[in-house]
Design a protein around this motif. Structure first.
Motif, PDB file in Angstrom:
ATOM      1  N   MET A  67       0.845  -1.196   0.000  1.00 57.98           N
ATOM      2  CA  MET A  67       0.000   0.000   0.000  1.00 57.98           C
ATOM      3  C   MET A  67       0.882   1.249   0.000  1.00 57.98           C
ATOM      4  O   MET A  67       1.790   1.378   0.819  1.00 57.98           O
ATOM      5  N   ASN A  68       0.629   2.152  -0.937  1.00 56.98           N
ATOM      6  CA  ASN A  68       1.392   3.390  -1.022  1.00 56.98           C
ATOM      7  C   ASN A  68       1.019   4.344   0.108  1.00 56.98           C
ATOM      8  O   ASN A  68      -0.162   4.521   0.425  1.00 56.98           O
ATOM      9  N   ILE A  69       2.015   4.952   0.709  1.00 59.32           N
ATOM     10  CA  ILE A  69       1.766   6.017   1.685  1.00 59.32           C
ATOM     11  C   ILE A  69       1.383   7.271   0.912  1.00 59.32           C
ATOM     12  O   ILE A  69       2.087   7.658  -0.027  1.00 59.32           O
ATOM     13  N   PRO A  70       0.287   7.924   1.244  1.00 58.04           N
ATOM     14  CA  PRO A  70      -0.102   9.137   0.511  1.00 58.04           C
ATOM     15  C   PRO A  70       0.956  10.232   0.642  1.00 58.04           C
ATOM     16  O   PRO A  70       1.711  10.271   1.627  1.00 58.04           O
ATOM     17  N   LEU A  71       1.001  11.116  -0.357  1.00 58.85           N
ATOM     18  CA  LEU A  71       1.848  12.298  -0.239  1.00 58.85           C
ATOM     19  C   LEU A  71       1.490  13.042   1.039  1.00 58.85           C
ATOM     20  O   LEU A  71       0.311  13.155   1.392  1.00 58.85           O
ATOM     21  N   GLU A  72       2.492  13.570   1.726  1.00 59.88           N
ATOM     22  CA  GLU A  72       2.239  14.276   2.974  1.00 59.88           C
ATOM     23  C   GLU A  72       1.431  15.540   2.745  1.00 59.88           C
ATOM     24  O   GLU A  72       0.549  15.883   3.532  1.00 59.88           O
ATOM     25  N   ASP A  73       1.713  16.270   1.653  1.00 59.83           N
ATOM     26  CA  ASP A  73       1.070  17.547   1.401  1.00 59.83           C
ATOM     27  C   ASP A  73       0.339  17.546   0.072  1.00 59.83           C
ATOM     28  O   ASP A  73       0.821  16.974  -0.917  1.00 59.83           O
ATOM     29  N   LEU A  74      -0.801  18.224   0.041  1.00 60.49           N
ATOM     30  CA  LEU A  74      -1.501  18.531  -1.198  1.00 60.49           C
ATOM     31  C   LEU A  74      -1.003  19.883  -1.706  1.00 60.49           C
ATOM     32  O   LEU A  74      -0.265  20.595  -1.020  1.00 60.49           O
ATOM     33  N   PHE A  75      -1.432  20.253  -2.908  1.00 67.87           N
ATOM     34  CA  PHE A  75      -0.960  21.514  -3.496  1.00 67.87           C
ATOM     35  C   PHE A  75      -1.294  22.715  -2.624  1.00 67.87           C
ATOM     36  O   PHE A  75      -0.510  23.659  -2.504  1.00 67.87           O
ATOM     37  N   ASN A  76      -2.462  22.680  -1.982  1.00 64.37           N
ATOM     38  CA  ASN A  76      -2.854  23.818  -1.150  1.00 64.37           C
ATOM     39  C   ASN A  76      -2.062  23.869   0.150  1.00 64.37           C
ATOM     40  O   ASN A  76      -1.860  24.941   0.727  1.00 64.37           O
ATOM     41  N   ASP A  77      -1.578  22.705   0.616  1.00 52.14           N
ATOM     42  CA  ASP A  77      -0.674  22.708   1.765  1.00 52.14           C
ATOM     43  C   ASP A  77       0.634  23.403   1.407  1.00 52.14           C
ATOM     44  O   ASP A  77       1.205  24.141   2.218  1.00 52.14           O
ATOM     45  N   VAL A  78       1.129  23.153   0.191  1.00 56.39           N
ATOM     46  CA  VAL A  78       2.360  23.801  -0.281  1.00 56.39           C
ATOM     47  C   VAL A  78       2.169  25.316  -0.323  1.00 56.39           C
ATOM     48  O   VAL A  78       3.031  26.080   0.134  1.00 56.39           O
ATOM     49  N   ILE A  79       1.038  25.749  -0.856  1.00 54.60           N
ATOM     50  CA  ILE A  79       0.750  27.187  -0.904  1.00 54.60           C
ATOM     51  C   ILE A  79       0.723  27.767   0.505  1.00 54.60           C
ATOM     52  O   ILE A  79       1.308  28.822   0.778  1.00 54.60           O
ATOM     53  N   GLY A  80       0.051  27.089   1.425  1.00 53.59           N
ATOM     54  CA  GLY A  80      -0.039  27.578   2.797  1.00 53.59           C
ATOM     55  C   GLY A  80       1.315  27.674   3.470  1.00 53.59           C
ATOM     56  O   GLY A  80       1.606  28.645   4.173  1.00 53.59           O
ATOM     57  N   LYS A  81       2.174  26.676   3.262  1.00 57.71           N
ATOM     58  CA  LYS A  81       3.506  26.712   3.875  1.00 57.71           C
ATOM     59  C   LYS A  81       4.335  27.872   3.338  1.00 57.71           C
ATOM     60  O   LYS A  81       5.027  28.567   4.083  1.00 57.71           O
ATOM     61  N   ALA A  82       4.284  28.065   2.026  1.00 57.33           N
ATOM     62  CA  ALA A  82       5.038  29.171   1.426  1.00 57.33           C
ATOM     63  C   ALA A  82       4.486  30.518   1.890  1.00 57.33           C
ATOM     64  O   ALA A  82       5.252  31.444   2.209  1.00 57.33           O
ATOM     65  N   GLN A  83       3.174  30.658   1.948  1.00 56.27           N
ATOM     66  CA  GLN A  83       2.563  31.911   2.378  1.00 56.27           C
ATOM     67  C   GLN A  83       2.938  32.235   3.820  1.00 56.27           C
ATOM     68  O   GLN A  83       3.324  33.371   4.132  1.00 56.27           O
ATOM     69  N   ARG A  84       2.836  31.239   4.693  1.00 52.40           N
ATOM     70  CA  ARG A  84       3.216  31.462   6.097  1.00 52.40           C
ATOM     71  C   ARG A  84       4.705  31.781   6.213  1.00 52.40           C
ATOM     72  O   ARG A  84       5.110  32.655   6.982  1.00 52.40           O
ATOM     73  N   GLY A  85       5.511  31.063   5.438  1.00 56.76           N
ATOM     74  CA  GLY A  85       6.949  31.270   5.493  1.00 56.76           C
ATOM     75  C   GLY A  85       7.349  32.682   5.091  1.00 56.76           C
ATOM     76  O   GLY A  85       8.289  33.249   5.645  1.00 56.76           O
ATOM     77  N   LEU A  86       6.616  33.237   4.125  1.00 57.66           N
ATOM     78  CA  LEU A  86       6.908  34.585   3.646  1.00 57.66           C
ATOM     79  C   LEU A  86       6.169  35.659   4.445  1.00 57.66           C
ATOM     80  O   LEU A  86       6.352  36.856   4.195  1.00 57.66           O
ATOM     81  N   GLY A  87       5.333  35.249   5.373  1.00 59.86           N
ATOM     82  CA  GLY A  87       4.629  36.197   6.233  1.00 59.86           C
ATOM     83  C   GLY A  87       3.577  37.016   5.508  1.00 59.86           C
ATOM     84  O   GLY A  87       3.360  38.192   5.842  1.00 59.86           O
ATOM     85  N   LEU A  88       2.906  36.403   4.529  1.00 59.85           N
ATOM     86  CA  LEU A  88       1.916  37.122   3.724  1.00 59.85           C
ATOM     87  C   LEU A  88       0.500  36.770   4.167  1.00 59.85           C
ATOM     88  O   LEU A  88       0.161  35.594   4.297  1.00 59.85           O
ATOM     89  N   SER A  89      -0.323  37.761   4.373  1.00 61.58           N
ATOM     90  CA  SER A  89      -1.749  37.534   4.608  1.00 61.58           C
ATOM     91  C   SER A  89      -2.425  37.219   3.281  1.00 61.58           C
ATOM     92  O   SER A  89      -1.848  37.419   2.203  1.00 61.58           O
ATOM     93  N   ASN A  90      -3.651  36.730   3.342  1.00 61.91           N
ATOM     94  CA  ASN A  90      -4.402  36.507   2.105  1.00 61.91           C
ATOM     95  C   ASN A  90      -4.501  37.789   1.296  1.00 61.91           C
ATOM     96  O   ASN A  90      -4.349  37.786   0.071  1.00 61.91           O
ATOM     97  N   GLU A  91      -4.736  38.900   1.987  1.00 64.39           N
ATOM     98  CA  GLU A  91      -4.923  40.169   1.290  1.00 64.39           C
ATOM     99  C   GLU A  91      -3.622  40.644   0.639  1.00 64.39           C
ATOM    100  O   GLU A  91      -3.630  41.091  -0.518  1.00 64.39           O
ATOM    101  N   SER A  92      -2.526  40.548   1.365  1.00 60.89           N
ATOM    102  CA  SER A  92      -1.252  41.010   0.797  1.00 60.89           C
ATOM    103  C   SER A  92      -0.801  40.111  -0.342  1.00 60.89           C
ATOM    104  O   SER A  92      -0.255  40.587  -1.344  1.00 60.89           O
ATOM    105  N   LEU A  93      -1.041  38.814  -0.229  1.00 63.32           N
ATOM    106  CA  LEU A  93      -0.702  37.900  -1.326  1.00 63.32           C
ATOM    107  C   LEU A  93      -1.580  38.190  -2.532  1.00 63.32           C
ATOM    108  O   LEU A  93      -1.096  38.227  -3.674  1.00 63.32           O
ATOM    109  N   ALA A  94      -2.863  38.420  -2.296  1.00 62.69           N
ATOM    110  CA  ALA A  94      -3.778  38.731  -3.393  1.00 62.69           C
ATOM    111  C   ALA A  94      -3.347  40.002  -4.116  1.00 62.69           C
ATOM    112  O   ALA A  94      -3.314  40.054  -5.355  1.00 62.69           O
ATOM    113  N   ASP A  95      -3.002  41.036  -3.366  1.00 62.25           N
ATOM    114  CA  ASP A  95      -2.536  42.288  -3.973  1.00 62.25           C
ATOM    115  C   ASP A  95      -1.253  42.071  -4.768  1.00 62.25           C
ATOM    116  O   ASP A  95      -1.072  42.648  -5.847  1.00 62.25           O
ATOM    117  N   LYS A  96      -0.371  41.248  -4.244  1.00 62.18           N
ATOM    118  CA  LYS A  96       0.932  41.013  -4.884  1.00 62.18           C
ATOM    119  C   LYS A  96       0.779  40.357  -6.247  1.00 62.18           C
ATOM    120  O   LYS A  96       1.514  40.681  -7.187  1.00 62.18           O
TER     121      LYS A  96
END
Length: 269
Positions: A1-30
């Motif tokens: 049985m394959n172990i599922p990938l730890e992260d989905l694409f939206n998890d990757v987005i969330g990690k990068a956003q948190r890492g860069l310290g961007l709010s939804n609004e600031s990322l949207a504006d950017k």
């Protein structure tokens, strides 16, 4: 049985956003989308045009992110004589631990414990292995939950992140395990003293990376996102492409596969 990938694409987005310290609004504006679109994507919406804009604003590789959203990639199966992966449930997730041994001498080393070391103990007994070491990648509870059960003669961890049940070593220390060599690389950022253990002497080089990197993702930058990206680049992506990567969560992968598929490292595409 394959172990599922730890992260989905939206998890990757969330990690990068948190890492860069961007709010939804600031990322949207950017990137020129609405904050509602950012939130919808983080909840699983797969509009490719928005994905590509978010990837560009977050320093991610857009096509690799889209590949994840399409569930179009999974790493090739890994089989190396002298290497075993153990996946155990820990609360609402699963965690990996590993056993490496010299098939000729039967001398073995464990890497992390997972939630329970029992499956590893069963393997040690069935193959009549001699456990010499338990190496810890870092001290997060899911990786050190069952140190006592293994009863390893030596329990070892970097002096940068000590643990009361382990002996500390200086970064760069090496060990011999029969005909195998175990060396250490500092891959901090997810934790303050995270260590990658590189094993040479099996059919392929093996790197036990803990939570530094996952198949098509990486551990969150809980200490420093920038440091996590940098140490992965310097210490993991400089290993040979055939090197098997053994992460703390999700399936095993290789350096070459991560160069081709990991959105966090667009420079290798």
């Amino acid at each position: 049985m394959n172990i599922p990938l730890e992260d989905l694409f939206n998890d990757v987005i969330g990690k990068a956003q948190r890492g860069l310290g961007l709010s939804n609004e600031s990322l949207a504006d950017k990137v020129g989308v609405s904050a509602a679109s950012v939130e919808a994507t983080k909840e699983g919406a797969t509009d490719t045009s928005i994905l590509m804009k978010l990837a560009a604003g977050l320093g991610l590789h857009g096509p690799s992110l889209a590949e994840m959203s399409d569930q179009a990639w999974y790493p090739e199966p890994v089989e190396v004589d002298g290497l075993a992966q153990f996946n155990t449930p820990f609360h609402d997730m699963t965690v990996n631990a590993y056993l490496v041994w010299n098939p000729a001498t039967k001398e073995a080393a464990a890497f992390d414990t997972g939630a329970s070391a029992q499956p590893m103990l069963d393997k040690i007994r069935s193959l009549e292995l001699k456990l010499r070491y338990l190496f810890l990648t870092h001290t997060h509870p899911d990786h050190v939950a069952d140190i006592g059960s293994l009863q390893a003669p030596f329990v070892l961890i970097s002096e940068l992140e000590p643990h009361p049940e382990a002996q500390s070593f200086a970064p760069g220390t090496q060990w011999k395990l029969g005909g195998l060599t175990i060396s250490t690389r500092v891959t901090t950022g997810h934790s303050k003293g995270a260590t990658t253990y590189v094993i040479e002497g099996l059919a392929k080089p093996v790197a036990i990376v803990g939570d530094a990197i996952f198949a098509s993702s990486m551990g969150g930058g809980m200490v420093s996102y920038e440091e996590a990206l940098a140490t992965n680049r310097a210490q993991i992506f400089t290993l040979a492409d055939e090197t098997v990567l053994c992460p703390g969560h999700g399936p095993m992968t290789t350096v070459g596969e991560e160069k081709r598929h990991n959105p966090f490292y667009p420079e290798f595409k």
